[in-house]
Design a protein around this motif. Structure first.
Motif, PDB file in Angstrom:
ATOM      1  N   VAL A  29      25.290  68.505 -16.413  1.00  0.00           N
ATOM      2  CA  VAL A  29      25.150  69.864 -16.930  1.00  0.00           C
ATOM      3  C   VAL A  29      25.931  70.842 -16.071  1.00  0.00           C
ATOM      4  O   VAL A  29      26.535  71.789 -16.576  1.00  0.00           O
ATOM      5  N   GLY A  30      25.929  70.598 -14.756  1.00  0.00           N
ATOM      6  CA  GLY A  30      26.658  71.476 -13.857  1.00  0.00           C
ATOM      7  C   GLY A  30      26.917  70.803 -12.529  1.00  0.00           C
ATOM      8  O   GLY A  30      26.223  69.855 -12.146  1.00  0.00           O
ATOM      9  N   ILE A  31      27.949  71.261 -11.832  1.00  0.00           N
ATOM     10  CA  ILE A  31      28.290  70.753 -10.504  1.00  0.00           C
ATOM     11  C   ILE A  31      28.384  71.922  -9.548  1.00  0.00           C
ATOM     12  O   ILE A  31      29.106  72.896  -9.824  1.00  0.00           O
ATOM     13  N   ASN A  32      27.696  71.807  -8.429  1.00  0.00           N
ATOM     14  CA  ASN A  32      27.754  72.856  -7.422  1.00  0.00           C
ATOM     15  C   ASN A  32      28.850  72.499  -6.413  1.00  0.00           C
ATOM     16  O   ASN A  32      29.999  72.332  -6.788  1.00  0.00           O
ATOM     17  N   ALA A  33      28.510  72.332  -5.174  1.00  0.00           N
ATOM     18  CA  ALA A  33      29.529  72.003  -4.177  1.00  0.00           C
ATOM     19  C   ALA A  33      30.066  70.583  -4.380  1.00  0.00           C
ATOM     20  O   ALA A  33      29.348  69.687  -4.820  1.00  0.00           O
ATOM     21  N   MET A  34      31.339  70.411  -4.058  1.00  0.00           N
ATOM     22  CA  MET A  34      31.979  69.096  -4.053  1.00  0.00           C
ATOM     23  C   MET A  34      32.646  68.929  -2.696  1.00  0.00           C
ATOM     24  O   MET A  34      32.964  69.920  -2.018  1.00  0.00           O
ATOM     25  N   GLY A  35      32.878  67.683  -2.300  1.00  0.00           N
ATOM     26  CA  GLY A  35      33.478  67.518  -0.992  1.00  0.00           C
ATOM     27  C   GLY A  35      33.940  66.106  -0.701  1.00  0.00           C
ATOM     28  O   GLY A  35      33.764  65.192  -1.517  1.00  0.00           O
ATOM     29  N   TRP A  36      34.558  65.989   0.449  1.00  0.00           N
ATOM     30  CA  TRP A  36      35.053  64.706   0.940  1.00  0.00           C
ATOM     31  C   TRP A  36      34.475  64.447   2.333  1.00  0.00           C
ATOM     32  O   TRP A  36      34.420  65.356   3.172  1.00  0.00           O
ATOM     33  N   TYR A  37      34.085  63.211   2.547  1.00  0.00           N
ATOM     34  CA  TYR A  37      33.583  62.753   3.830  1.00  0.00           C
ATOM     35  C   TYR A  37      34.348  61.483   4.187  1.00  0.00           C
ATOM     36  O   TYR A  37      34.976  60.869   3.316  1.00  0.00           O
ATOM     37  N   ARG A  38      34.299  61.094   5.442  1.00  0.00           N
ATOM     38  CA  ARG A  38      34.978  59.868   5.824  1.00  0.00           C
ATOM     39  C   ARG A  38      34.180  59.122   6.880  1.00  0.00           C
ATOM     40  O   ARG A  38      33.386  59.718   7.615  1.00  0.00           O
ATOM     41  N   GLN A  39      34.424  57.828   6.938  1.00  0.00           N
ATOM     42  CA  GLN A  39      33.735  56.994   7.908  1.00  0.00           C
ATOM     43  C   GLN A  39      34.701  55.941   8.431  1.00  0.00           C
ATOM     44  O   GLN A  39      35.197  55.114   7.665  1.00  0.00           O
ATOM     45  N   ALA A  40      34.958  56.009   9.722  1.00  0.00           N
ATOM     46  CA  ALA A  40      35.790  55.007  10.382  1.00  0.00           C
ATOM     47  C   ALA A  40      34.883  53.902  10.916  1.00  0.00           C
ATOM     48  O   ALA A  40      33.685  54.121  11.122  1.00  0.00           O
ATOM     49  N   PRO A  41      35.423  52.727  11.160  1.00  0.00           N
ATOM     50  CA  PRO A  41      34.606  51.615  11.661  1.00  0.00           C
ATOM     51  C   PRO A  41      33.877  51.987  12.944  1.00  0.00           C
ATOM     52  O   PRO A  41      34.457  52.552  13.870  1.00  0.00           O
ATOM     53  N   GLY A  42      32.576  51.701  12.990  1.00  0.00           N
ATOM     54  CA  GLY A  42      31.789  51.958  14.186  1.00  0.00           C
ATOM     55  C   GLY A  42      31.393  53.405  14.393  1.00  0.00           C
ATOM     56  O   GLY A  42      30.857  53.752  15.451  1.00  0.00           O
TER      57      GLY A  42
END
Length: 121
Positions: A29-42
């Protein structure tokens, strides 16, 4: 059901560019905030960039001036343009969106499956 599909990852040389895309689909119905996250090994997953529904961006200090986040509200998509990539940017990148599925419920976080970005010569 709601699905977020991230794409655009790959192998890139240091100093090069890469553009990630993420599409949200399903019962939305709706989208508020959107974003990108990242995860490196360990390491723990960390914020890269977020963007409000109105288009206001927020960046981690480590990517300011190199990355740019954008969204297309009509298409339920969010993008991450990454320039001047460094080896330290190597990680799995996840998109996230706060989504409302019905008019009478709140916004809940949904995550994409992740896309690998490797910066190496």
């Amino acid at each position: 059901q709601v699905q977020l599909v991230a794409s655009g990852g790959g192998l890139v040389q240091p100093g090069g560019p890469l553009r990630l895309s993420c599409a949200a689909s399903g019962s939305i119905v709706g989208i508020n905030a959107m974003g990108w996250y990242r995860q490196a090994p360990g390491t723990q997953r960390e914020l890269v960039a977020t963007i409000s529904r109105g288009g206001s961006p927020n960046y981690a200090d480590s990517v300011k001036g190199r990355f740019a986040i954008a969204r297309d509200n009509a298409r339920n998509m969010v993008y991450l343009q990454m320039n001047s990539l460094e080896s330290e940017d190597t990680a799995v990148y996840y998109c996230k969106a706060d989504i409302r599925r019905t008019p009478w419920t709140g916004y809940y976080p949904y995550w994409g499956q992740g896309t690998q970005v490797t910066v190496s010569s």
